[in-house]
Each structure stands twice: as C-alpha cells, then as structure tokens.
Design a protein around this motif. Structure first.
Motif, short mmCIF file in Angstrom:
data_model
loop_
_atom_site.label_atom_id
_atom_site.label_comp_id
_atom_site.label_asym_id
_atom_site.label_seq_id
_atom_site.Cartn_x
_atom_site.Cartn_y
_atom_site.Cartn_z
N GLN A 104 -6.46 -6.79 -9.40
CA GLN A 104 -5.79 -5.75 -8.61
C GLN A 104 -5.56 -6.25 -7.18
OE1 GLN A 104 -4.91 -2.69 -10.16
NE2 GLN A 104 -5.49 -3.92 -11.93
N ALA A 108 -10.98 -2.19 -3.49
CA ALA A 108 -11.17 -0.80 -3.91
C ALA A 108 -10.42 -0.52 -5.22
CB ALA A 108 -10.70 0.15 -2.82
N ASP A 109 -9.21 -1.03 -5.33
CA ASP A 109 -8.44 -0.82 -6.56
C ASP A 109 -9.10 -1.48 -7.75
OD1 ASP A 109 -6.02 0.71 -5.85
OD2 ASP A 109 -5.63 -0.97 -4.52
N GLU A 110 -9.70 -2.65 -7.48
CA GLU A 110 -10.38 -3.38 -8.55
C GLU A 110 -11.53 -2.54 -9.11
OE1 GLU A 110 -9.18 -6.68 -9.20
OE2 GLU A 110 -10.26 -6.33 -11.07
N PHE A 113 -10.30 0.50 -11.00
CA PHE A 113 -9.63 0.21 -12.27
C PHE A 113 -10.36 0.81 -13.48
CE2 PHE A 113 -8.66 -2.85 -15.73
CZ PHE A 113 -7.29 -2.69 -15.76
#
Ligand code: ATP
Ligand code: MG
Lengths: 607, 297
Positions: A104, A108-110, A113
């Motif tokens: 990602q 934070a997005d990782e 997920f």
C-alpha cells in the motif's frame, strides 16, 4: 467459540513435498495444539518450519503448491479446503519475508488493509491502527511509504499488520530476524501479553531461541521435516547436544552452561544460567537477579572504565575512509546519517550496530556508492565514491544487501555467481574455477541449478555473499549477513568473513546479531539516530551498559551470562564469544573438577 | 530509489477527490470516456481536457499527471503522422497545404490528426486523474459494487497495485546491477534489466499474493475503506448523476459532433510541414532509442 484447553490445531501424519523438490519438507508430522498455548518452533534451514506454519491457514498447499498428505484441522475446519482469505479473521500470519508488507501507499493504509478486507467499520480503524503501530514501536510512521522504511521498520510493520485484526491464533515465522534487541524484546512482550492476558494461541519460530526459552509454554523442534523434540522449553532447550544433531542453535546461555560442563538439562535462560554458574563458583557470589542486575553492574563497570582497550588493527592501509558524511533521502524530513566519520583498515572487520532505523544500511549504501553523500567525503580503496560510477566501484567494494531478494539477478545460482566476474571481464575458465570453489566453500553445490529466489531467506543471502565474493573485492559491506541463518549457515558466513579479513579485505558489517559481531568484529561502530555514538573495540562496547541501553542494544548471551555471574573477571573481560565465556567461567569455578570442555557438538556449533 | 515514482501509481493525498469513494469516480470516468469516443471534435475534447487538468490541479496531482502524459507525447505525435500519411484520408475535396515529397499535407488530415491527438490526451488525462487519486484496493470494492465479476475486479485492482511495485522492483534491480559492476544507465540497461525484473517480479508477486490473501484480500466480505467513508447518500447521488451525465453527454455528443465532420486545420504551408516533420522526428527519435536498446540487449 473455543474454550481454553480445546484443541485448535490438529495435525495428523502431515506430509508435504514442494513442487520439484526431491525430498519432503514435512514428513508425517503429528502435533495437536490447544487454545492458549504458546508454541516456539525451532528448526534448521530447510527443516520444514515455514512449511508447517504456512499449512495452518491454507497457504500451503493452496498458494504454495506441492503434494500434501495426512490431515490438518484448524478450529475444526480444513485449511486445505477453506480458501486462504477466509482464515484472515482467525489467524494472523507474519511471513519470514517482511518486504511483502509494502503493498500500500502508506504505513497506515498497509495496516488498514487487513481491517478493510474483513469489513471492519471505518470509524474503529483509526484507533486500532494506532494501537497496533504503537505496540511495535512505529507510532508516528503512519504517513510514510512502506517502501522507504528500514529493514527492521518494515518487519515491525508486518507484525502490526498481523496484530491489528485481533486474531485468535498468531502464526509468526522468524518475526524478529531484522529487529534490534530492544525491538525484539518489545515484540515478544506483546506476544506474551496477548497470550497470557487474552488467551491468544501463539506459534512463533526463531533462529534465536532466547525469547522462546523464557516465554513459550512449549517448544517443538523439527529436523528434516519431522518432529524431533516436543515439550516444555526447559527440557527441549536444555539438551543442546540433541538440538545440535539437527542443526538447531541452542540459546547462548545454554551453550555457555554446556561448555562449562553443567549437566543436562542445562539452564536455558541467561538468568537461570547465571544462577547455576554463580552457585558453582563460590569465589564470585554476587546477588544474581537477572539481566537487570547485570545491567547495573555493567554500568558500574563502564563508569570505572577498567577495560584495557585492545590494540587497534595492525596498521594496514585504510581501505574505507568516511569523513563527516551526511545523507538525506529525497523527500525525507530528517537526515538518515549525519556527521559520520570512520575508517576501516585492510584486514579489519568492523561491525555496525544500532537500533532499527539508526542509519546502518544507509551507511553501507554510502560506502558502496549506491547513495552519494549530501555532504562530506567517502573514499573506498582510494577512490572517491562521489566521482566514480558505482559500476566501477563494484570491482573494489562488494555488498550484500539487507534484503537478499533485491540483489539476485540470475535464474540459477551458478549463473548468479558468474555474473559479477563476467562483468569484470574475467575469463570463462577462471570464472568456472571460482564458481566451483565458492560453491564448495559456501556449501551451495546442491542448489547450483536452482532459481536463487526460490531458496530460503538465509540461503538467498548466502548466494548473494557468494556472488559478491566471486568478484574478489578488497572491501566488503555485508548488511545483516546472518538474518535467519541457522548454525550451519552462520558458521559458513563467519568463516568467509574471517577468511576475507585474513586476505587483507576491509569488512564492514551492519548487524543486529551481537553473537556474530562478538565472533568476527574487531571493532564496533554504534549508531544512534544517524550518528556514530561510539567506535570502540568489540569488548569495550559489550561492557558499556549505558551506551548499549541508549543505543537499544545488548551484548550477546555469552557476555551477559558472564557479567551476571561476576561484574568483573580475568582479562579479557567480558568474554565476547561462547568459547571465551566458557573458558573464563570454567577458570572461575574452583569446584569444576578436572572436567575439560565437554567437547560436545553443541559447544562447538553453538553461539 | 533511483527512479522517479511510477506515473500511473496512486499518489497519497487528502483532497476531496482522494476522499470521494471510488464508485462515483469510476462512473464519471466511464461517462467521460464514452463522451470522448462519440464527440470527435476539438472543442468538446478541449473542454474535457481542461476539466481533467482542473481536477488534477484541485487534487494536487498535476505533477504526476504531467509526467505520465510526457510518456504519451510520442504516441500522440505518431497519430498526426499516421493521419497525414493515410491514403484514404482524402475522400472528398481536400485543401492541400503543402507536400513532403509525394505526400500531400491537407488541412483535413491535420484537423483529424489534431482531433485524435486531443481525444487521446483527454481520455488519458481523465483516466490518470482517477487512477492517481484512488487506492487500488478501493477500486476493487467499486468494481465489485458495479457487479464486475470477482476475478476480473481482482485482476484489475491487483494490476494497479502492481504497477508501482514493478517500478520499485526495477529500481532495486538496477541498483543491484550497478553494485555488481553491470551497466545500469540509460535505456540500454533498463531493457536487459527488464528480464530479471519480470522473473523476480513473478516470484515476488507470488509472495505478495500470499501476504495479501492471508490478510483477507478477496475474502468475499464486503470491503470497507479506511480513507474513504462508506458509500453514502452523497456518493450514491453522485453515481446516479454521473450515469445520467454519461447518458446525456453521449446523446448530445453524438448528435452535435458525432458525424465525423472534423473541422480542417488550415495553417500556412510551412507550419504544416513543420508540424508533420516535428511529429515524425519525435516519433522516430523515440523508436530509435527503443530499438537500439533492444539491439544492445
Ligand atoms: N528510501 C528512503 N526514503 C526515505 N527515508 C528512508 C529511506 N530508506 C531509509 N530511510 C530512513 O532512513 C533512516 C535510516 O535507515 P536505514 O535503513 O539506514 O536504517 P538501519 O539502521 O539499517 O535500520 P535496520 O536495523 O532496521 O535495518 C530510517 O529512519 C529510515 O526510515
Ligand atoms: Mg538496515
């Protein structure tokens, strides 16, 4: 709903053979694990530990193909049938390759997920992500791109990704191989808390069994695909000789105890070993209350600075000269390294230690020319890295990257070894000779025809080392050369490093493996926040408790055991390797009897 | 690493366009693309192009958009050349402006070349604005919401996820090559590097797939999104509006500009020659660089 004590994982005569492998990775493995157990898995490279762990949520055989036999049942379902994504809610998995945690755009997005895939409400995500990142020490990294993290930071991220969904079962394959000692403790503390307070079932593998020894409720050891030991940590790890037969590295404390001649089962933690050894040597009977006590004594020791500084390297020419170098990654807010000055002489092995993100890898990449200093100068084998293309420097400085998958370019191991010398214009006959010699020295004969990227992590690293040695450079930069290495592989790396130094190479080794540095490094450069905070002989660094604490480090178990037994001892003190520790502790113990070294395989192969 | 970020990759941001959920964006994109296909006329195409650039500026992704379009420049140039060289280009009466050797340059051919070029740029800009402001994993959810089959949606979204990964992989392999004494500058290095990159990428994609699936990617559970609020009333309204705009635009575009009557581009003879020669030059330069690279590999 499972209750504590219910069987959650049941393996019955499980076998698995990878596609194109000539022998099975798992061979009639039967284990049953109850809810709330904390199982440490040990095994040499290729013993089948990863395959076993990946079988639990169906990755093996659904995504990693091969021939499976026997029966697996997890939470009453069959992982060979239930699709991999359907396990995500129950099982958190950390793979042995942390670089897969960068799919990602931001950290934070990782972490988000996994929550997104499970349909978690958006409103709850912020807090859950923050908590997970906090628990692995990555608070404040939220908006960074995973692609810009250091190796250890990335591994912490991978762990956060597994924790964030709150799984009932945590499966972690060598989760701390890239972590600094403080980070390693922090991760194990989290695992312990989840297991003890929330009843999470934990399965974790590690080549360094120290944390498993103190935290696990059960240890399973694999050898060539079979269960070779299964029981409480004290009994399984307490028999280093038996472990050594299967290429498994005992804990440092157990090795020291065994080498001193303590009978089986030997104590397996630093605290226990110190207690036992202190009892054996009445001459020194300091109050032994664990590492904390040892740390205080280390501090006294350091402030007394009673350490004789070892002679510097034997005055060979400086092959690496780094003068007041700073570097900032494009787009980064701060400098990754700043004000760094150091030199490495011919024949010298210099370790670089420091917390995750302290700039070790960056320093290595500056020395091999892949990064150009923002200010300051670096000269390698007499060449200024700023004015020579990396391609030309390559004949002089060879580097093994922290992530070996990133530097392997060929489709077979043999080609990989030949690539560099060919680029240098070495004749094909000579190349053939070199490849053969290296394959033998590195014990790669059996895998010469394999694709380098299909090898295990530690073996990939060994291939990368071979590829670099094939070019016969005068300077070596080996970034974390022993991550995930078992006894055999670590021994090979050690032999190669020492041989290179004996040939007159200058070797720079950024590493978290203090036991390894204790064995090979003449000097350790300690980094903190991108700066050199110390540059001293290995022994002096290991004795400087305050420095180590500040830098997030700790000495190898051999030194810790010795220091916990006695604050000071016969010179050289503290011991930096298992052999030294065994020698001084044996000397210290008057009631030791005639018993020379037990001469066990454990003592020889142990770290 | 040593390469700039991929031109087609998601650019993190917090603009309203970033926060808008993927579903309405996808529908508006479809509407815009269909409109560009039916309305082959410089005027509406310029409006669309302007709108796309306006959106990009608003979302703060003008830079990435510009970098991506530079890649498409030579392709656009080839369109002009092809239109001029096309023998069937002059069915009715044509206005010759000049000629290069035996090939006449007509105002009609230039006009068509300009219109096709504009269409390409407008469509590419629209799609890129959408791509660089939408996380691939959100795209997956939106495609599913549009009842795109699961496998197709997964492949599309994963492909978008992989573009930046491949780009990064290429950077790493180039570093590795240089560190091993191999050539690694210019296209001459990038092309041979492509082979190990793709072999390595294939291996790595397998690992990534394991990591993603083990984290529930494709679990079949309706996906939520961390960055984007769940599809709410506003998104639904925007989606419907987008579909309506698409329908109206298609009909309007087809009736007003859909006749294929592209206005001729009457410029002085020297300017016509300059345009065609310049376009051909740009096109050839790019081809030459590419071919030498392949030959050297
Ligand atoms: N490409 C990059 N862009 C921006 N920042 C980076 C990049 N690579 C590394 N950094 C940052 O620079 C600092 C030093 O990184 P480096 O990789 O040298 O650390 P390290 O000491 O090798 O850590 P580890 O023990 O985890 O391997 C870290 O804070 C890291 O986040
Ligand atoms: Mg590093």
């Amino acid at each position: 709903m499972t209750l504590p004590g219910d069987v959650v994982i049941e393996l019955e005569a499980v076998g698995f053979r990878h596609v194109a492998a000539d022998r099975p990775a798992l061979d009639r493995v039967s284990i049953s694990i109850r809810a709330g157990e904390y199982v440490g898995l040990l095994g040499a490279t290729g013993a089948g530990v990863s395959t076993l762990l990946l079988s639990l949520d169906g990755v093996v055989p659904q995504l990693v193909r091969g021939e499976a036999s026997g029966a697996v049942s997890v939470l009453g379902r069959d992982p060979r049938v239930v699709p991999v994504p359907a396990w995500a809610g129950d099982i958190g998995l950390v793979l042995d390759d942390p670089s897969v945690a960068s799919t990602q755009a931001t950290v934070a997005d990782e972490v988000a997920f996994g929550l997104e895939n499970l349909g978690a409400p958006t409103a709850t995500m912020g807090l859950r992500i923050a908590t997970a990142l906090e628990s692995v020490g990555l608070a404040g990294f939220e908006e960074r791109s995973p692609a810009t993290l250091s190796g250890g930071e990335l591994q912490r991220l991978a762990i956060a990704c597994a924790l964030v969904t709150g799984p009932r079962i945590l499966v972690l394959d060598e989760p701390t191989a890239n972590l600094d000692p403080t980070g390693r403790r922090a991760v194990y503390r989290v695992l312990r808390r989840l297991n003890r307070a929330q009843g999470v079932t934990v399965l974790v593998s590690d080549q360094d069994a120290e944390s498993i020894a103190s935290d696990a409720t059960r240890v399973v050891a694999l050898g060539a695909g079979r269960v070779v030991a299964d029981g409480p940590p004290a009994s399984v790890l307490g028999d280093p000789t038996a472990l050594a037969r299967h290429g498994i590295r005992p804990t440092g404390a157990a090795s020291v105890a065994a080498a001193v001649g303590v009978g089986t089962p030997v104590p397996v933690t630093v605290e226990a070993a110190a207690r036992v050894l202190a009892r054996r040597s009445p001459a020194h009977r300091p109050p032994v209350d664990g590492v904390a006590g040892a740390a205080e004594r280390l501090a006294e020791l350091a402030s007394a600075s009673a350490l004789p500084a070892e002679a510097a390297a034997d005055g060979g020419p400086a092959l690496v000269l780094v003068r007041d170098v700073a570097f900032r990654y494009p787009g980064a807010t701060g400098q990754a390294v700043a004000g760094v000055t150091l030199s490495v002489m011919a024949g010298e092995v210099v370790g670089v230690a420091g917390a995750n993100g302290s700039g070790k890898t960056t320093l290595g990449r500056l020395v091999n020319g892949l990064l150009r200093p923002s200010s300051g100068r670096i000269s390698v084998d007499g060449m200024d890295t700023a004015s020579h293309p990396v391609r030309m420097l390559a004949a002089h400085v060879g580097s093994v990257f922290q992530e070996p998958a990133h530097q392997l370019l060929a489709t077979t191991v043999a080609e990989e070894l030949a690539l560099g010398p060919r680029a240098l214009g070495v004749s094909e006959a000579r190349i053939g000779e070199r490849v053969r010699a290296l394959a033998e020295a590195l014990e790669l004969d059996d895998v010469l025809g394999r694709h380098p990227l299909r090898l295990g992590r530690a073996e990939r690293k060994l291939v990368a080392l071979g590829a670099v040695l094939a070019m016969a450079p005068r300077v070596l930069v080996l970034d974390e050369p022993t991550t995930g290495a078992d006894v055999r592989l670590a021994g090979i790396v050690e032999a190669q490093v020492l041989a290179a130094a004996a040939r007159g190479c200058a070797v720079l080794v950024p590493s978290h493996d203090m036991a390894f540095l204790g064995r090979v490094a003449t000097r350790i450069v300690v980094m903190g926040g991108g700066r050199v905070v110390a540059d001293a002989p290995t022994r002096a660094v290991f004795a400087d408790a305050r420095l180590l604490a500040v830098a997030g480090l700790e000495p190898p178990a051999a030194a810790r055991v010795a220091l916990a037994v006695a604050p000071s001892g016969p010179s050289p003190w503290p011991p930096v390797s298992l052999e030294e520790a065994a020698r001084v502790l044996r000397r210290a113990g008057p009631d030791d009897g005639p018993g020379g070294p037990p001469g066990s395989a454990a003592a020889e192969s142990a770290w | 690493m040593s390469l700039p970020a991929s031109p087609f990759a998601y650019v993190p941001g917090s603009s309203p366009l970033h926060r808008l959920s993927a579903l309405p964006k996808l529908v508006w994109l479809a509407a815009g693309l269909v409109f560009c296909l039916v309305a082959l006329h410089p005027l509406p195409l310029l409006v669309v192009l302007g709108a796309a650039w306006g959106l990009a500026a608003w979302a703060g992704v003008g830079g990435p958009l510009w970098r991506a379009l530079r890649v498409l420049g030579p392709l656009a140039a080839s369109i002009v050349v092809l239109q001029v060289a096309s023998p069937s280009a002059c069915a009715g009466g044509c206005v010759p402006l000049a000629s290069i050797g035996p090939v006449p340059i007509t105002a009609e051919a230039l006009g068509r070349g300009a219109a096709f070029t504009l269409r390409l740029l407008a469509m590419a800009s629209l799609a890129l604005v959408m791509l660089v402001t939408t996380r691939p994993s959100d795209l997956f959810g939106a495609l599913r919401a549009l009842h795109v089959p699961y496998q197709v949606a997964l492949v599309l979204a994963t492909t978008m996820d992989l573009v930046p990964l491949l780009q990064r992989e290429l950077g790493l392999v180039l570093d590795a090559q240089r560190a091993r004494g191999l050539r690694a500058t210019g296209l001459g290095a990038v092309v041979p590097a492509a082979v190990p990159v793709f072999v390595a990428a294939f291996e790595r994609v397998g690992r990534l797939a394991i990591s993603m699936e083990a984290r529930g990617y494709g679990s079949g559970i309706p996906r939520t999104s961390y960055r984007t609020a769940a599809v709410g009333g506003r998104d639904r309204a925007l989606t419907v509006l987008g579909a309506a705009a698409g329908a109206v635009g298609t009909v309007a575009g087809a009736t007003m500009w859909g006749t294929g009557s592209v206005p001729p581009l009457a410029v002085p003879g020297w300017a016509a020659v300059a345009i065609v020669v310049g376009a051909a030059g740009a096109f050839c330069a790019v081809m030459a660089v590419g071919l030498t690279a392949v030959a050297r590999a």
